[in-house]
Design a protein around this motif. Structure first.
Motif, PDB file in Angstrom:
ATOM      1  N   LEU A  25       0.477  -1.062  -0.350  1.00 28.26           N
ATOM      2  CA  LEU A  25       0.109   0.449  -0.232  1.00 28.26           C
ATOM      3  C   LEU A  25       1.176   1.425   0.225  1.00 28.26           C
ATOM      4  O   LEU A  25       1.648   1.211   0.849  1.00 28.26           O
ATOM      5  CB  LEU A  25      -0.902  -0.052   1.450  1.00 28.26           C
ATOM      6  CG  LEU A  25      -1.976  -0.640   1.622  1.00 28.26           C
ATOM      7  CD1 LEU A  25      -2.552  -1.072   2.984  1.00 28.26           C
ATOM      8  CD2 LEU A  25      -2.841  -1.092  -0.040  1.00 28.26           C
ATOM      9  N   THR A  28       2.683   2.294   3.437  1.00 32.43           N
ATOM     10  CA  THR A  28       3.360   1.410   3.994  1.00 32.43           C
ATOM     11  C   THR A  28       4.752   1.192   3.079  1.00 32.43           C
ATOM     12  O   THR A  28       5.279   0.315   3.880  1.00 32.43           O
ATOM     13  CB  THR A  28       2.656  -0.814   3.659  1.00 32.43           C
ATOM     14  OG1 THR A  28       2.121  -1.273   2.579  1.00 32.43           O
ATOM     15  CG2 THR A  28       1.512  -0.684   4.658  1.00 32.43           C
ATOM     16  N   ILE A  36       0.882  -5.741   4.532  1.00 29.53           N
ATOM     17  CA  ILE A  36       0.365  -4.609   4.018  1.00 29.53           C
ATOM     18  C   ILE A  36      -0.475  -4.107   4.928  1.00 29.53           C
ATOM     19  O   ILE A  36      -0.822  -3.413   4.728  1.00 29.53           O
ATOM     20  CB  ILE A  36      -0.526  -4.931   2.618  1.00 29.53           C
ATOM     21  CG1 ILE A  36      -1.467  -5.580   2.154  1.00 29.53           C
ATOM     22  CG2 ILE A  36       0.356  -4.468   1.243  1.00 29.53           C
ATOM     23  CD1 ILE A  36      -2.368  -5.949   1.391  1.00 29.53           C
ATOM     24  N   TRP A  37      -1.096  -4.822   5.873  1.00 33.63           N
ATOM     25  CA  TRP A  37      -2.116  -4.317   7.039  1.00 33.63           C
ATOM     26  C   TRP A  37      -2.036  -6.154   7.763  1.00 33.63           C
ATOM     27  O   TRP A  37      -1.166  -7.183   7.570  1.00 33.63           O
ATOM     28  CB  TRP A  37      -3.480  -4.788   6.357  1.00 33.63           C
ATOM     29  CG  TRP A  37      -4.101  -5.727   5.773  1.00 33.63           C
ATOM     30  CD1 TRP A  37      -4.383  -6.993   5.076  1.00 33.63           C
ATOM     31  CD2 TRP A  37      -4.586  -5.189   4.165  1.00 33.63           C
ATOM     32  NE1 TRP A  37      -5.461  -7.329   4.908  1.00 33.63           N
ATOM     33  CE2 TRP A  37      -5.212  -6.476   3.781  1.00 33.63           C
ATOM     34  CE3 TRP A  37      -4.525  -4.917   2.853  1.00 33.63           C
ATOM     35  CZ2 TRP A  37      -5.977  -7.103   2.259  1.00 33.63           C
ATOM     36  CZ3 TRP A  37      -4.917  -4.637   1.963  1.00 33.63           C
ATOM     37  CH2 TRP A  37      -5.666  -6.128   1.763  1.00 33.63           C
ATOM     38  N   ASP A  46      -9.030  -5.768  -1.566  1.00 29.43           N
ATOM     39  CA  ASP A  46      -8.046  -5.268  -2.416  1.00 29.43           C
ATOM     40  C   ASP A  46      -9.138  -5.295  -4.092  1.00 29.43           C
ATOM     41  O   ASP A  46     -10.343  -5.725  -4.024  1.00 29.43           O
ATOM     42  CB  ASP A  46      -6.615  -6.190  -3.432  1.00 29.43           C
ATOM     43  CG  ASP A  46      -5.907  -5.295  -3.418  1.00 29.43           C
ATOM     44  OD1 ASP A  46      -6.094  -4.543  -4.168  1.00 29.43           O
ATOM     45  OD2 ASP A  46      -4.941  -6.257  -3.923  1.00 29.43           O
TER      46      ASP A  46
END
Length: 139
Positions: A25, A28, A36-37, A46
């Motif tokens: 992302l 990040t 990414i999370w 996504d």
């Protein structure tokens, strides 16, 4: 703690020239983390996005659900599941590809070198053969 690693590839010219890339992302990127999370619930979200919708593109993503068994105290990642999805853009039309469950062992092994090269301070363990994953359909 569940964490998500996303790798993608664009098939613009020929597949032979196409390589997998880490797809962070924007917030990040440059963080030194392959994720990414992360959070307590495993969620996949996504969406196809390109500023030029007329671009011809065949985009594929490998998404890995992984965990750190020591509650984020060290940088040792263990994969649990892998999924593949993507989309095709052709003449302004976007078609989303079917979500596929990957055989996580070979998919993870195929991508480990990329992750180790880009995020060398992290350790990427093999799939735990003792872990049993039970998938169920959403209600």
């Amino acid at each position: 703690m569940h964490l998500c690693v996303v790798l993608d590839k664009d098939f613009k010219d020929s597949e032979a020239e196409t390589k997998w890339e880490h797809d962070p992302l924007p917030i990040t990127e440059g963080s030194g983390s392959p994720f990414i999370w992360f959070g307590p619930e495993a969620q996949l979200f996504d969406a196809p996005f390109r500023s030029d919708r007329n671009e011809e593109l065949d985009w594929t993503c490998h998404w890995f659900l992984a965990y750190l068994e020591d509650a984020v105290m060290t940088k040792t990642i263990k994969p649990i599941l892998g999924f593949e999805w993507g989309y095709v853009m052709n003449s302004g039309k976007v078609t989303v590809k079917e979500l596929k469950l990957l055989d996580v062992r070979p998919a993870w092994e195929q991508q480990r070198g990329l992750l180790e090269g880009q995020f060398g301070e992290w350790k990427y363990e093999a799939v735990d053969r003792e872990m049993e994953v039970v998938l169920s359909k959403a209600p």
